[in-house]
Design a protein around this motif. Sequence first.
Motif, PDB file in Angstrom:
ATOM      1  N   LEU A  58       6.310  16.389  51.181  1.00 56.64           N
ATOM      2  CA  LEU A  58       6.470  17.159  50.428  1.00 56.64           C
ATOM      3  C   LEU A  58       8.331  18.168  49.866  1.00 56.64           C
ATOM      4  CD1 LEU A  58       4.880  18.351  47.691  1.00 56.64           C
ATOM      5  CD2 LEU A  58       4.167  20.420  49.239  1.00 56.64           C
ATOM      6  N   ILE A  59       8.237  18.431  50.840  1.00 62.27           N
ATOM      7  CA  ILE A  59      10.029  18.809  50.797  1.00 62.27           C
ATOM      8  C   ILE A  59      10.995  17.496  50.992  1.00 62.27           C
ATOM      9  CG2 ILE A  59      11.990  19.643  52.061  1.00 62.27           C
ATOM     10  CD1 ILE A  59       9.838  21.729  53.430  1.00 62.27           C
ATOM     11  N   ASP A  60      10.897  16.938  51.584  1.00 62.21           N
ATOM     12  CA  ASP A  60      11.401  15.305  51.404  1.00 62.21           C
ATOM     13  C   ASP A  60      11.137  14.252  49.724  1.00 62.21           C
ATOM     14  OD1 ASP A  60      12.268  15.599  54.133  1.00 62.21           O
ATOM     15  OD2 ASP A  60      10.414  13.882  54.788  1.00 62.21           O
ATOM     16  N   ASN A  95      13.200  16.381  47.326  1.00 65.61           N
ATOM     17  CA  ASN A  95      14.490  16.487  47.481  1.00 65.61           C
ATOM     18  C   ASN A  95      14.818  15.177  46.731  1.00 65.61           C
ATOM     19  OD1 ASN A  95      14.905  18.929  49.348  1.00 65.61           O
ATOM     20  ND2 ASN A  95      15.139  18.305  51.130  1.00 65.61           N
ATOM     21  N   VAL A  96      14.009  14.305  47.342  1.00 65.13           N
ATOM     22  CA  VAL A  96      14.558  13.193  46.585  1.00 65.13           C
ATOM     23  C   VAL A  96      14.734  13.151  45.548  1.00 65.13           C
ATOM     24  CG1 VAL A  96      13.623  10.889  45.789  1.00 65.13           C
ATOM     25  CG2 VAL A  96      13.829  11.246  48.438  1.00 65.13           C
ATOM     26  N   LEU A  97      13.669  13.925  44.616  1.00 69.95           N
ATOM     27  CA  LEU A  97      13.442  14.256  42.308  1.00 69.95           C
ATOM     28  C   LEU A  97      14.994  14.476  42.668  1.00 69.95           C
ATOM     29  CD1 LEU A  97       9.860  14.807  42.334  1.00 69.95           C
ATOM     30  CD2 LEU A  97      11.536  13.094  41.798  1.00 69.95           C
ATOM     31  N   THR A 111      14.298   8.958  37.785  1.00 71.84           N
ATOM     32  CA  THR A 111      13.584   8.745  39.033  1.00 71.84           C
ATOM     33  C   THR A 111      11.907   9.492  39.116  1.00 71.84           C
ATOM     34  OG1 THR A 111      15.728   8.572  39.249  1.00 71.84           O
ATOM     35  CG2 THR A 111      14.145   9.100  41.182  1.00 71.84           C
ATOM     36  N   ARG A 112      11.763   8.960  39.862  1.00 72.26           N
ATOM     37  CA  ARG A 112       9.478  10.271  39.243  1.00 72.26           C
ATOM     38  C   ARG A 112       9.447   9.105  41.621  1.00 72.26           C
ATOM     39  NH1 ARG A 112      11.083  11.001  36.396  1.00 72.26           N
ATOM     40  NH2 ARG A 112      10.373  11.555  33.853  1.00 72.26           N
ATOM     41  N   ALA A 113       8.857  10.379  41.965  1.00 73.67           N
ATOM     42  CA  ALA A 113       8.601  10.828  43.470  1.00 73.67           C
ATOM     43  C   ALA A 113       6.902   9.640  42.954  1.00 73.67           C
ATOM     44  CB  ALA A 113       8.098  11.894  44.232  1.00 73.67           C
TER      45      ALA A 113
END
Lengths: 966, 168
Positions: A564-566, A569-571, A582-584
């Motif tokens: 989840l954290i990863d 972080n990306v978002l 950008t979307r996860a």
Amino acid sequence: MKEGKASKIGNMKIGTKILIICLALVIVPTVLLGVIAYTSASAALEEQVETEFELRVSESAKQADAVYTLTMDILEAGLNVLRSEFQSYGTPQIQNGQLVLVDSAGQVTVVNDNNAMVDDVVNQVGGAATIFQVQGNQAIRVATTVIGADGRRALGTPVSQPVYDAVVVRGETFYGTANVVGVDYITVYEPIRGPGGAVIGILFTGVKEDATLGVLINDFKNTVIGQDGYIYVFNSEGTAVLHPTLEGQSLAQYDFIQDMLGQKEGLIHYEWEGDDKIAAFTYYEPLDWYIAAGADWADFTGPIDAIRNAILIIVIGAVIIGGAIAVLFGRNIARRMGDLVNLGRRVQEGDLSGTMQTDGSGDEIGQVAGAFSGVVSTIQQFGSEMNMISAAASDGKLDIRGDQAKFKGDYALMINGVNDILDAVIGPLNVAAEYVDRISNGDIPEKITDEYKGDFNEIKNNLNKCIDAVNLLVNDANMLANDAVEGKLDTRADAGKHEGDFRLVIEGVNNILDAVVKPIKGMGGAMNKISNGNIPGKITREFKGEYNELKNSVNRCIDAINMLIDDANVLAGAAVEGKLATRADASKHQGDYRKVIDGLNNTLDAVVQPVNEVIRVADSYANADFSTRFSDDVAAKGDMERLKNALNNVSTQISQSIGEVNRMMGELAAISEEANASIEEVSSGAQQIAKNTGHVSENSEKANNGVVQVLRAMEDLSAAVEEVTSNSESVASMARNANDQSREGAKLAAAAEQGIGEISQSAGDVDKIIKGINEQMDQIGKIVGLIADISNQTNLLALNAAIEAARAGDAGRGFAVVAAEVKSLAQESGSSAESIANMIGELQVQAKRAVEAMGTANSAVEAGSDQMEKTIVAFNEIVQSVEQISRAIEEVASASEEQAATVEQITASVHEVSSLIDENAREAGDAAAATEEASAGIDEVARMVENVSAVANKTLQANQQFKLAK
Amino acid sequence: MASEVHSDDSQVMSGSIQVVEFILGDEKFAIDLFDVREVVEYTRISALPNSPSYIKGIIDLRGEITTIIDLKDRLNIMRKNDRPDEESRIIVLDENITKKKVGIMVDDVLSVSTFEMNQVDRTGAADVDDDSSILGIIKKKTKVKDKDLTDLIIWIEIKQLLGDMLKM
């Protein structure tokens, strides 16, 4: 030992006891009777025998006395006859070595060998007669009737020495037994005295012993006492005078003889040749005879022995008969008692089956046997009752009770007692049962406070202990449970407080807590880290069972959160970079985590649309078009809505502001015109000011003149102040002088005070000396009193002397003069003493006055001293005052100087004022010029106002180009 | 001279007299020397109950009971309080005039003096009642600071004065 004996007697069989009792009853009185009879009989007999013996002896002594008296009478008679015969021939003399009798006619009769006289006497009275003549140391028979051994008259033989000693030497008449020429005679010898009184011969008469005492002795010899008792006689040397066997021998070696010699009279028991003997004895002194009557004691004891034998026979017979009777009865009783004993033993051993054979006899033993049978049957009944109760009790039927009505007396009481015991047992048992029941049901009761006795108390105490232990256990369990509920997992119970299995329980609970706490703490740590955002590594430790599942869940949780954290972080990174598109990938996540990622994506979506709308509206604003609004088609929620409203507000506000500015610019233009008019007014005012300034210049000159006058006055003042200053200085120097003088005065006063102190001391010394003198004067006064007393006495003496002297007349005249002189001297010394006393009195008064004067002086000095002290104080005060004055004057001086300086300053100031006024005048001129300049400035301002008005108009026009929201 | 004097009055008419001078109150008195045994100091006097006031009491004088007569009281002379009894003297009278031992208490005894009869004025005494027992007045010449002075001494007959009492 004694107890042993007693128990031996107690253990004896009844038959034996009866035997002993019967024998004792028979023997004791018989023996006692016998002994009493025997002793009284023997005592009576003995007394009788003794009386008889004493009687016999005294009779013998009387007999002896009678014989002796008779013999003596014969002797006296013979002697009297011989003496009268002898003296009838004249007085005896010694002539030619011969004893002669010379009669009054002068006829001489020769006695020697003249036997006529003695023969005549013997013929008259019998016996024997002799006349002795003393020749040398001997008395020689000169006439005698005594026939010698040769059958002739024993003439020429001497008398025995004891007789010679008694009669010739001592001049006594001799009575006694004497051996006369080989034959024993009872004799009397009488001395013959010559004309000079000297013993010259002896008259003798005698009786043959055989003829007198011989009869007595024969009589004694023939006397028999008892069976073969006899009389014996011995003299004081112990020689036997009369004895059946030992006559002539000494008996002195025998103890009983010695006893008799000692006692002289009495009764004695002794042993003689193996036989008990009794002897009564008495002493007949004239013959020197101990007469004893002795016999065998056995001769008299026959009757007593007979009594003794009879008693013995009776005792033996009684013993035999009594023994037989005792044995007979004893056996009967003993047999029946034996039966009873056997039965009793059986009952004692618990065998109640036996019964007593009653032999029908109605005596006590029979009754005892009956009663015993009754006891046995009662005990049997009692036993069965007890059995019943105990059987019921052992079956647990504790309500069964014995029937006490079946029994009497103590048996009933015993049954009652058993019932009471059961009651006593059941009460506490019920309580105990109830308590145990409650404890087992978990209802822990209060402690039992009732008091029980003995073992019941033990039960009570144990129950109480049980209650305590359970309470403790419950408390600890509650405590652990409460703490566990409150999360205090570190809490443990103290197992040491509990005992046995309770301790095991508590230890088990503690262990459970330990097992639970470790994994929970591990997981808890991990969870804690997670909650703090610090995602830990996976838990690698191995746990058991469900704890392992828990661990795996936590590990999975960690994985999910990491993922989840990863994505987050990306978002976030994309958002920071403005890449809002950008979307996860939500499909990678599961459950709520997917929802989180979806939410994030949605958030981004929700942000991007309003942002684009904002951009559009802002662009429109940039183009001065404030009428544009945030489109209502774009969804704007929360903060976005606020953004939208803000943008809309910007439009509204700016439109309003520009409108307002425009309105105010219009107003400004109008005001500028009004200002213009005012400035013109100011300009005319300035011109007025210039006019006023000219007036100021004139007034300044007038002021300057006044100031010059002030200056002159100030110079005068300055001179006066200088005068004051110089005066002050001279005062100050005078004050210093005074100060010095005062100090000197104080010093002098101190010296004076010291002097006064010395005076005071001296006065004290004088006072002391005077007191000493006073004391000595007192002493002198006493002495003077003594002298006065003496002179008084002397006076009196002199007076008395004078009286005496006067009374003596002429003889006393000289003395009278002396007395008068003494008197006058005494009077003189008396008056002197009196005058001395008076002088001393005077002196004492003077001394007293001196002391008083000294006291006064002393007090004056002290007063002076006080005054001096006050003076010193005053001087000191003066010094202080002068110093103050000096200081004050110096202050005045310095003040004056300051004043002078101030005056100078004032002068300077006045000068300054003067110059200022000058300057004022000058500046007034300047002010006039400045006013003109100001007028020119005002014109300038008027111009500028006009410019402002023009600018405002221009601004208004410019604002017209803004498109404003309505 | 003394031998000529006798206690009998009639023979004192001529020649000289010997007297013992003493003081009672302010006055000097004298009694015949031969009526005097001795003079002693005052000792404590035991009062006798139920006795006339001039009988002062008794003292023990060397073992003899001596009756003490207060002469001032007897002669009705005012007692002066300033003289304590302790300073007075006792004149013990001669036994030839008394049956028992008697002493008279006087203020002070001055001296034994001899006077010529011409120094005695008996006329003054004659005027006075017999009861006072005054034999005469002796005029005694004394010199004080070269000045001749005459002291008057009252000469009394003690035997008569004590009269009845002494016969007791």
